[in-house]
Design a protein around this motif. Structure first.
Motif, mmCIF file in Angstrom:
data_model
loop_
_atom_site.group_PDB
_atom_site.id
_atom_site.type_symbol
_atom_site.label_atom_id
_atom_site.label_comp_id
_atom_site.label_asym_id
_atom_site.label_seq_id
_atom_site.Cartn_x
_atom_site.Cartn_y
_atom_site.Cartn_z
ATOM 1 N N SER A 235 -13.090 -0.666 -9.187
ATOM 2 C CA SER A 235 -12.866 -0.297 -7.785
ATOM 3 C C SER A 235 -11.380 -0.283 -7.453
ATOM 4 O O SER A 235 -10.915 0.582 -6.692
ATOM 5 C CB SER A 235 -13.607 -1.273 -6.864
ATOM 6 N N GLY B 290 -8.082 8.596 2.831
ATOM 7 C CA GLY B 290 -8.739 7.313 2.667
ATOM 8 C C GLY B 290 -9.292 6.797 3.984
ATOM 9 O O GLY B 290 -8.939 7.269 5.068
ATOM 10 N N ASP C 33 0.858 -1.178 0.000
ATOM 11 C CA ASP C 33 0.000 0.000 0.000
ATOM 12 C C ASP C 33 0.899 1.234 0.000
ATOM 13 O O ASP C 33 1.781 1.356 0.860
ATOM 14 C CB ASP C 33 -0.870 -0.041 1.260
ATOM 15 N N ARG D 80 -4.562 6.649 -4.282
ATOM 16 C CA ARG D 80 -3.372 6.507 -3.446
ATOM 17 C C ARG D 80 -2.164 7.203 -4.087
ATOM 18 O O ARG D 80 -1.426 7.943 -3.424
ATOM 19 C CB ARG D 80 -3.040 5.028 -3.260
ATOM 20 N N LYS E 145 -11.618 -1.019 -2.793
ATOM 21 C CA LYS E 145 -10.747 -1.901 -3.573
ATOM 22 C C LYS E 145 -11.140 -3.378 -3.475
ATOM 23 O O LYS E 145 -10.797 -4.067 -2.518
ATOM 24 C CB LYS E 145 -9.292 -1.724 -3.141
ATOM 25 N N TRP F 54 -8.940 3.056 -6.535
ATOM 26 C CA TRP F 54 -8.173 3.039 -5.288
ATOM 27 C C TRP F 54 -6.710 3.371 -5.566
ATOM 28 O O TRP F 54 -6.098 4.186 -4.852
ATOM 29 C CB TRP F 54 -8.314 1.664 -4.631
ATOM 30 N N TRP G 66 -9.662 0.183 2.794
ATOM 31 C CA TRP G 66 -10.352 -0.366 1.618
ATOM 32 C C TRP G 66 -10.908 0.717 0.698
ATOM 33 O O TRP G 66 -10.975 0.521 -0.520
ATOM 34 C CB TRP G 66 -11.493 -1.287 2.059
ATOM 35 N N LEU G 67 -11.298 1.852 1.222
ATOM 36 C CA LEU G 67 -11.883 2.930 0.418
ATOM 37 C C LEU G 67 -10.893 4.064 0.252
ATOM 38 O O LEU G 67 -10.264 4.501 1.219
ATOM 39 C CB LEU G 67 -13.153 3.472 1.082
ATOM 40 N N ASP G 68 -10.774 4.565 -0.992
ATOM 41 C CA ASP G 68 -9.993 5.778 -1.192
ATOM 42 C C ASP G 68 -10.658 6.637 -2.261
ATOM 43 O O ASP G 68 -11.487 6.154 -3.067
ATOM 44 C CB ASP G 68 -8.549 5.481 -1.574
#
Length: 473
Positions: free
Chosen positions: A291, A365, A255, A299, A389, A295, A370-372
């Motif tokens: 999705s 995020g 990540d 990021r 994601k 993401w 999981w969400l961004d």
């Protein structure tokens, strides 16, 4: 019969209950009051994905609509006689350089920068594994030095070095595919290559990237901790620090939120200078759905990292189809066919490259990772992408700082759009996301909260609403 006022009350109550159901860990934030410069489409690029002819058969509009920034090539997986790389023969190197040059010309015609996969020009896929021929075997780099000299001459003669980046060696830790010798032998290769390039005045304007290690930077990664102190000590730090972030869906070490910190810690430990970070392969195969794409875009944009999509296709499809953003209506495996169609991800990147205008704004995020979100404020609208994601659940996006775009009280009418393709093989009939209607969200404390009901793990989202007061764009 319900009166209009009753309907409004019920709708507002339902929204409030849905928002309340979200924990803080499932909420992402958009801060309209904090801008971060104009959009530069930092994630709009991929490795290979371009036909090996120039002008190539994919119309330029497919590239320009998504704000194409970066491309990369080196002739990987070409297996015909005359195309197998330096390790087989000079003529086989020339075949791979022809592929590389065609990709370079495509990139430059479209204003994109080009990166060279030197390991593919060497021909690691034809090097013969452990019993084969690798640079530095027995301490002898003479043949490899000839290869570097040849490639430098060809770059200087055929390319504009100011728009070229030389990636010294790809994924030395991913054995036995790209390297089958010790980490130290690869470091020796890296250092001598960097020094040779920097001694060549014809390539002064060319950038160098590395280390392109397949596993994420961290204190326990022996390739990073072997390479970095020696790169510092030999004054061979690259222009770009290149990372590959291709891990499992729930592995936080892949990540950017993690690697942004872990790389900085390594740089401090070994006294290495800061450089632009280039994630020149991002997204695992399972993440190549709307999705996941959103993401990753979010990021990379937040941490100002440059990015190129990985490419999980093989054979002739590796040299076609934008790494899976495109497909073909009849048979995507037919290399010469030109019936291109958008696959699941292309509308995402088209929206990102075409619609996201004005100024970037700050985002955060969800803390469960999981969400961004990625957001811009244009002269006409606020727009943001939201990606959970490859995951399901009920999430939320809180948009703050509404006064900065002209809202002081009342509500905001937000239109939602969905990106619904499920795979790189999906043939979409439209390049546009599907409109999912308009919802009025009440303003509370200069913010609104939008619920994201993620029932299909591949679905990505876009939202927009009108700007009442223009920001400086």
């Amino acid at each position: 019969m319900k009166t209009p006022s009753t309907v409004s009350v019920i709708a507002a109550l339902s929204l409030a209950l849905a928002v309340h159901a979200q924990s803080a860990s499932q909420t992402a934030y958009v801060d309209l009051g904090v801008t971060r410069g104009k959009p530069e489409h930092l994630a709009s690029g991929w490795i290979y994905g371009m036909p090996d002819n120039y002008p190539n058969q994919i119309p330029s509009s497919w590239y320009t609509a998504m704000g194409f920034r970066w491309g990369k090539g080196g002739g990987a997986q070409l297996g015909n006689v005359g195309q197998r790389g330096w390790v087989v023969s000079l003529d086989d190197y020339k075949g791979r350089f022809a592929s590389t040059l065609a990709n370079y010309k495509t990139c430059r015609a479209l204003g994109a920068e080009f990166h060279i996969y030197a390991h593919d020009l060497w021909g690691t896929d034809h090097a013969g594994g452990k019993n084969g021929k690798w640079p530095g075997d027995g301490g002898n780099f003479s043949d490899y030095d000839k290869f570097v000299k040849q490639l430098m001459a060809d770059v200087a003669a055929n390319m504009d070095p100011a728009h070229v980046t030389w990636d010294i060696w790809n994924e030395p830790d991913i054995q036995p595919y790209f390297w089958v010798r010790s980490a130290q032998q690869w470091v020796d290769l890296y250092i001598r290559t960097q020094k040779a390039i920097r001694a060549n005045k014809a390539l002064d304007a060319m950038k160098i990237s590395g280390p392109a290690i397949g596993f994420a930077p961290g204190p326990n990664n022996a390739y990073w901790t072997t390479w970095l102190p020696q790169a510092v000590g030999n004054k061979t730090i690259p222009d770009y620090y290149t990372l590959h972030l291709l891990g499992g869906l729930g592995d936080i070490t892949y990540d950017p939120q993690y690697t942004n910190t872990s790389l900085a810690s390594l740089l401090r430990k070994y006294g290495a200078p800061d450089r632009q970070v280039f994630v020149n392969e991002y997204a695992a195969a399972a993440e190549m759905v709307p999705s996941g794409y959103i993401w990753w875009i979010s990021r990379l944009e937040r941490y100002d990292m440059f990015g190129m999509l990985a490419n999980w296709l093989g054979g002739t499809q590796l040299h076609d189809l934008f790494g899976g953003l495109l497909t073909k209506k009849a048979n995507p495996g037919s290399y010469a066919a030109t019936d291109y169609a958008p696959a699941a991800g292309y509308p995402v990147y088209r929206y990102y490259g075409t619609n996201m205008t004005g100024l970037r704004v700050n985002t955060t995020g969800s803390t469960d990772r999981w969400l961004d979100v990625y957001a811009t404020v244009g002269a006409d609208k606020v727009r943001f992408l939201a990606g959970v994601k490859v995951h399901t659940g009920t999430y939320a996006v809180t948009v703050r700082g509404l006064k900065s775009v002209g809202y002081s009280a009342g509500s905001v009418d937000v239109t939602a759009y969905s990106f619904d393709g499920a795979s790189t093989k999906t043939v979409l009939s439209s390049m546009e996301p599907a409109s999912r209607g308009k919802t009025s969200y009440p303003i509370t404390n200069d913010s609104i909260t939008i619920v994201v009901r993620q029932t299909a793990n591949h679905t990505g989202w876009a939202y927009d609403f009108d700007v009442k007061k223009s920001k400086q764009v």
